[in-house]
Design a protein around this motif. Sequence first.
Motif, short mmCIF file in Angstrom:
data_model
loop_
_atom_site.label_atom_id
_atom_site.label_comp_id
_atom_site.label_asym_id
_atom_site.label_seq_id
_atom_site.Cartn_x
_atom_site.Cartn_y
_atom_site.Cartn_z
N SER A 68 30.71 43.71 57.22
CA SER A 68 31.57 42.64 57.72
C SER A 68 30.70 41.59 58.41
O SER A 68 29.51 41.81 58.66
CB SER A 68 32.58 43.20 58.72
OG SER A 68 31.92 43.58 59.93
N HIS A 206 33.52 32.38 44.73
CA HIS A 206 33.30 33.55 45.57
C HIS A 206 34.06 33.50 46.89
O HIS A 206 34.12 34.50 47.60
CB HIS A 206 31.80 33.71 45.86
CG HIS A 206 31.26 32.68 46.80
ND1 HIS A 206 30.94 31.40 46.39
CD2 HIS A 206 30.99 32.74 48.12
CE1 HIS A 206 30.49 30.71 47.42
NE2 HIS A 206 30.52 31.50 48.48
N ARG A 207 34.64 32.35 47.24
CA ARG A 207 35.28 32.23 48.56
C ARG A 207 36.58 33.05 48.60
O ARG A 207 37.36 33.07 47.64
CB ARG A 207 35.55 30.78 48.90
CG ARG A 207 34.26 30.00 49.07
CD ARG A 207 34.43 28.63 49.70
NE ARG A 207 33.13 27.98 49.79
CZ ARG A 207 32.24 28.20 50.74
NH1 ARG A 207 32.54 29.03 51.72
NH2 ARG A 207 31.08 27.58 50.75
N PRO A 208 36.83 33.70 49.75
CA PRO A 208 37.99 34.60 49.86
C PRO A 208 39.32 33.97 49.47
O PRO A 208 40.14 34.63 48.82
CB PRO A 208 37.98 34.99 51.36
CG PRO A 208 36.54 34.90 51.75
CD PRO A 208 35.99 33.73 50.97
N ASN A 209 39.55 32.70 49.85
CA ASN A 209 40.86 32.11 49.54
C ASN A 209 41.05 31.84 48.05
O ASN A 209 42.16 31.56 47.60
CB ASN A 209 41.08 30.82 50.34
CG ASN A 209 40.10 29.73 49.98
OD1 ASN A 209 38.95 30.01 49.64
ND2 ASN A 209 40.53 28.49 50.04
N ASP A 212 40.10 36.61 46.64
CA ASP A 212 40.54 37.86 47.25
C ASP A 212 42.02 38.17 47.01
O ASP A 212 42.42 39.33 47.00
CB ASP A 212 40.27 37.85 48.76
CG ASP A 212 38.79 38.10 49.07
OD1 ASP A 212 38.00 38.20 48.11
OD2 ASP A 212 38.43 38.18 50.25
N GLU A 213 42.83 37.13 46.84
CA GLU A 213 44.25 37.33 46.57
C GLU A 213 44.44 37.31 45.05
O GLU A 213 44.21 36.31 44.40
CB GLU A 213 45.08 36.22 47.23
CG GLU A 213 46.48 36.66 47.64
CD GLU A 213 47.40 36.79 46.44
OE1 GLU A 213 47.47 35.83 45.65
OE2 GLU A 213 48.04 37.85 46.27
N GLU A 214 44.83 38.44 44.51
CA GLU A 214 44.83 38.62 43.05
C GLU A 214 45.67 37.57 42.33
O GLU A 214 45.23 37.01 41.31
CB GLU A 214 45.33 40.02 42.70
CG GLU A 214 45.23 40.32 41.21
CD GLU A 214 45.58 41.77 40.90
OE1 GLU A 214 46.31 41.97 39.92
OE2 GLU A 214 45.11 42.66 41.62
N ARG A 240 30.60 40.03 45.17
CA ARG A 240 31.86 40.23 45.90
C ARG A 240 33.07 39.92 45.03
O ARG A 240 34.19 40.31 45.34
CB ARG A 240 31.88 39.40 47.19
CG ARG A 240 32.24 37.94 47.01
CD ARG A 240 32.33 37.23 48.34
NE ARG A 240 33.16 37.90 49.29
CZ ARG A 240 34.49 37.79 49.33
NH1 ARG A 240 35.11 37.05 48.45
NH2 ARG A 240 35.19 38.44 50.24
N THR A 241 32.86 39.20 43.93
CA THR A 241 33.95 38.84 43.03
C THR A 241 34.14 39.87 41.92
O THR A 241 35.22 40.02 41.36
CB THR A 241 33.68 37.45 42.40
OG1 THR A 241 33.32 36.53 43.43
CG2 THR A 241 34.90 36.93 41.67
N VAL A 244 37.02 42.35 42.13
CA VAL A 244 38.33 41.75 41.93
C VAL A 244 38.60 41.56 40.44
O VAL A 244 39.70 41.81 39.95
CB VAL A 244 38.44 40.40 42.67
CG1 VAL A 244 39.84 39.82 42.53
CG2 VAL A 244 38.08 40.57 44.14
#
Length: 360
Positions: A68, A206-209, A212-214, A240-241, A244
């Motif tokens: 983290s 690669h950014r979470p927004n 990260d949300e499928e 990190r991608t 997903v």
Amino acid sequence: MKIDLIAGARPNFVKIAALYYAYRSIGNNFDFRLIHTGQHYDEKLSGIFFKELGIPKPDFNLEVGSGSHAEQTAAIMIGYEQILKKSKPELVIVVGDVNSTMACSIVAKKLNIKVAHIEAGIRSGDNTMPEEINRIVTDSISDYFFTTTRNASNNLLKSGKNENQIYFVGNTMIDTLVKNRKNFKRPECWNTFKLNEREYFIMTLHRPNNVDEEKTFKNILAEINYSSKGLPVIFPVHPRTEAVIKTLTSEVKNIRFISPLSYLEFNYLVERSKAVITDSGGITEEATFFKVPCITLRESTERPETVREGTNELAGNDPDKISKYFERISTGQWKIGKVPEYWDGKTGERILQGLAGIKL
């Protein structure tokens, strides 16, 4: 002058390379000690950069690995403090806006060591981005600031920094691009997918927004797949991608998922692409230098010059907006950008000249 040069992630390696090129070119009395925090540890995101860009082997590698934001930052701080307790430099140089940048700045300042920040003063105005927090914290405690644009210098002046602390030097990433352009390498995927110049897209996300949300990620991929109108979209997948993507079941036949590329391979594709789709700030700079259209899937950018002067446009992650920008590319209506001031391959030299004038 004894200087610690901090690098931890892929963008950092590209930026510090410019200092080594200038150092070898003009020579000086600086004694650099390279600290690799190990924030990026995958061979394609770390090790190969040292080989390709001609960066010397690190003097220390903290090997902090993943975790983290708090875990990674804490591990970097503990590891770097142990090095400084044994041997202190006169100056610590941090680059960019990753966790390593902020963590090592804090450790150095608490041990009363001066800090210089390369790529200082850039702001997105979006505090939900971890990088924005890293920038703000680093700039708040640094002593010397080397900026990529006059806008970044003005941001620092508005925050109360003194004019004699700020050096407008240009963009180190462009130094590295200019130096290595003749060495770009055609990647294996060029032949695998039978690519031709200006007849494919290159994408990074690669950014979470975005990833990260499928549902959001699937909608983005579906729109890009449709809007590419049969042209291949090359997507080197960030670690990190990757996890997903394995969960996705949507049909995106035009998108070619591949492993991360080296710096020389990736920019070979960027320079020859029809357009770039990304959520990375650094890649928007490279696209602007090459004058290649760039669609950024973000609502804001810390590099507004790539939009104001360059070839970049902000689309967020709204499929309708993404579609409109693709239409502008396919109809030849994209703006003609220009290369910003001091993005000329001589930034490293200007940084060394600035350092030479600092009295510690």
